[in-house]
Design a protein around this motif. Structure first.
Motif, PDB file in Angstrom:
ATOM      1  N   MET A 118     -11.320 -19.622 -11.013  1.00 53.90           N
ATOM      2  CA  MET A 118     -11.463 -18.749  -9.863  1.00 53.90           C
ATOM      3  C   MET A 118     -10.521 -19.205  -8.752  1.00 53.90           C
ATOM      4  SD  MET A 118     -14.937 -18.181  -7.641  1.00 53.90           S
ATOM      5  CE  MET A 118     -14.823 -17.713  -5.934  1.00 53.90           C
ATOM      6  N   LYS A 119      -9.660 -18.323  -8.302  1.00 50.97           N
ATOM      7  CA  LYS A 119      -8.753 -18.604  -7.195  1.00 50.97           C
ATOM      8  C   LYS A 119      -9.551 -18.562  -5.900  1.00 50.97           C
ATOM      9  CE  LYS A 119      -4.562 -18.421  -5.077  1.00 50.97           C
ATOM     10  NZ  LYS A 119      -4.753 -19.336  -3.988  1.00 50.97           N
ATOM     11  N   GLY A 132     -15.879 -28.587  -5.177  1.00 49.27           N
ATOM     12  CA  GLY A 132     -16.049 -28.064  -3.825  1.00 49.27           C
ATOM     13  C   GLY A 132     -15.762 -29.120  -2.771  1.00 49.27           C
ATOM     14  N   LEU A 133     -16.215 -30.331  -3.039  1.00 53.74           N
ATOM     15  CA  LEU A 133     -15.975 -31.446  -2.123  1.00 53.74           C
ATOM     16  C   LEU A 133     -14.486 -31.744  -2.017  1.00 53.74           C
ATOM     17  CD1 LEU A 133     -17.113 -33.670  -0.299  1.00 53.74           C
ATOM     18  CD2 LEU A 133     -17.354 -35.092  -2.358  1.00 53.74           C
ATOM     19  N   SER A 137     -31.105 -26.220   0.349  1.00 53.60           N
ATOM     20  CA  SER A 137     -29.922 -26.776   1.010  1.00 53.60           C
ATOM     21  C   SER A 137     -28.698 -26.631   0.114  1.00 53.60           C
ATOM     22  CB  SER A 137     -30.141 -28.242   1.395  1.00 53.60           C
ATOM     23  OG  SER A 137     -30.362 -29.033   0.255  1.00 53.60           O
ATOM     24  N   LEU A 138     -27.547 -26.571   0.755  1.00 57.22           N
ATOM     25  CA  LEU A 138     -26.276 -26.396   0.056  1.00 57.22           C
ATOM     26  C   LEU A 138     -25.649 -27.757  -0.217  1.00 57.22           C
ATOM     27  CD1 LEU A 138     -24.890 -23.512   2.297  1.00 57.22           C
ATOM     28  CD2 LEU A 138     -26.061 -23.313   0.085  1.00 57.22           C
ATOM     29  N   VAL A 139     -25.165 -27.930  -1.430  1.00 56.03           N
ATOM     30  CA  VAL A 139     -24.550 -29.184  -1.846  1.00 56.03           C
ATOM     31  C   VAL A 139     -23.206 -28.849  -2.482  1.00 56.03           C
ATOM     32  CG1 VAL A 139     -24.790 -31.229  -3.304  1.00 56.03           C
ATOM     33  CG2 VAL A 139     -26.832 -30.163  -2.295  1.00 56.03           C
ATOM     34  N   LEU A 140     -22.156 -29.480  -1.989  1.00 59.35           N
ATOM     35  CA  LEU A 140     -20.830 -29.268  -2.572  1.00 59.35           C
ATOM     36  C   LEU A 140     -20.761 -29.946  -3.931  1.00 59.35           C
ATOM     37  CD1 LEU A 140     -18.644 -29.967   0.593  1.00 59.35           C
ATOM     38  CD2 LEU A 140     -19.118 -27.742  -0.443  1.00 59.35           C
ATOM     39  N   GLY A 191     -18.483 -19.783  -8.660  1.00 62.68           N
ATOM     40  CA  GLY A 191     -17.195 -20.415  -8.914  1.00 62.68           C
ATOM     41  C   GLY A 191     -17.290 -21.905  -9.170  1.00 62.68           C
ATOM     42  N   GLY A 192     -18.495 -22.459  -9.016  1.00 62.95           N
ATOM     43  CA  GLY A 192     -18.682 -23.881  -9.280  1.00 62.95           C
ATOM     44  C   GLY A 192     -18.337 -24.792  -8.120  1.00 62.95           C
ATOM     45  N   TYR A 193     -18.310 -24.253  -6.909  1.00 55.42           N
ATOM     46  CA  TYR A 193     -17.959 -25.049  -5.734  1.00 55.42           C
ATOM     47  C   TYR A 193     -19.169 -25.545  -4.952  1.00 55.42           C
ATOM     48  CZ  TYR A 193     -13.257 -23.273  -6.525  1.00 55.42           C
ATOM     49  OH  TYR A 193     -12.044 -22.971  -7.084  1.00 55.42           O
ATOM     50  N   VAL A 194     -20.289 -24.842  -5.083  1.00 54.19           N
ATOM     51  CA  VAL A 194     -21.498 -25.173  -4.322  1.00 54.19           C
ATOM     52  C   VAL A 194     -22.709 -25.042  -5.238  1.00 54.19           C
ATOM     53  CG1 VAL A 194     -22.963 -24.457  -2.376  1.00 54.19           C
ATOM     54  CG2 VAL A 194     -20.495 -24.306  -2.154  1.00 54.19           C
ATOM     55  N   ASP A 195     -23.645 -25.949  -5.058  1.00 51.18           N
ATOM     56  CA  ASP A 195     -24.947 -25.855  -5.709  1.00 51.18           C
ATOM     57  C   ASP A 195     -26.010 -25.705  -4.624  1.00 51.18           C
ATOM     58  OD1 ASP A 195     -24.209 -26.130  -8.414  1.00 51.18           O
ATOM     59  OD2 ASP A 195     -24.173 -28.318  -8.244  1.00 51.18           O
ATOM     60  N   MET A 196     -27.173 -25.220  -5.022  1.00 52.50           N
ATOM     61  CA  MET A 196     -28.279 -25.116  -4.089  1.00 52.50           C
ATOM     62  C   MET A 196     -29.406 -26.010  -4.593  1.00 52.50           C
ATOM     63  SD  MET A 196     -30.096 -21.750  -2.461  1.00 52.50           S
ATOM     64  CE  MET A 196     -28.566 -21.203  -1.747  1.00 52.50           C
ATOM     65  N   ALA A 197     -29.843 -26.905  -3.717  1.00 54.20           N
ATOM     66  CA  ALA A 197     -30.938 -27.810  -4.064  1.00 54.20           C
ATOM     67  C   ALA A 197     -32.263 -27.051  -4.042  1.00 54.20           C
ATOM     68  CB  ALA A 197     -30.965 -28.978  -3.069  1.00 54.20           C
ATOM     69  N   GLU A 198     -33.305 -27.698  -4.546  1.00 53.34           N
ATOM     70  CA  GLU A 198     -34.623 -27.055  -4.601  1.00 53.34           C
ATOM     71  C   GLU A 198     -35.126 -26.636  -3.227  1.00 53.34           C
ATOM     72  OE1 GLU A 198     -37.581 -29.132  -6.850  1.00 53.34           O
ATOM     73  OE2 GLU A 198     -36.221 -29.458  -8.546  1.00 53.34           O
TER      74      GLU A 198
END
Length: 120
Positions: free
Chosen positions: A1-2, A67-68, A60-63, A50-57
């Motif tokens: 993903m661009k 993404g980092l 909250s947003l986690v790179l 796109g695999g840049y951010v995850d969401m915790a339970e």
């Protein structure tokens, strides 16, 4: 993903906020960037797919590692360009705003030359 400029800005914002607060939620991003909650939710959804951010339970947003990496690169560019503009006599607020516009388009060669200038 661009990754488009807007995606880079979201990642940088999450990164900057994560340095200031223990957890970052979409509402924090919305308030910091001045965007509506639906706009932020849509963008975060795209960044997640796109695999840049995850969401915790807890929501909250986690790179992710990728993404980092992008966030740190954009933040570094922003910092170098802001410092450069300040050294040229531009006030901090204007320098930060202009650096934000420049950080996405400047070549690595030019950025590295500016970095060397700022460091000397």
């Amino acid at each position: 993903m661009k990754l488009l400029e807007s995606g880079q800005m979201y990642l940088e914002t999450i990164y900057v906020l994560s340095k200031k607060m223990p957890t970052v939620h979409s509402i924090d991003v919305s308030e910091h960037m001045g965007y509506s909650k639906p706009s932020v939710s849509r963008a975060i959804g795209l960044l997640r797919s796109g695999g840049y951010v995850d969401m915790a339970e807890d929501g909250s947003l986690v790179l992710t590692p990728s993404g980092l990496e992008v966030a740190q690169q954009i933040y570094d560019r922003h910092t170098v360009l802001t410092d450069f503009l300040i050294k040229l006599g531009v006030d901090h607020e204007t320098a930060a705003e202009d650096a934000c516009k420049m950080e996405h388009d400047i070549s690595d060669e030019s950025l590295n030359a500016i970095r060397r200038f700022v460091e000397n």
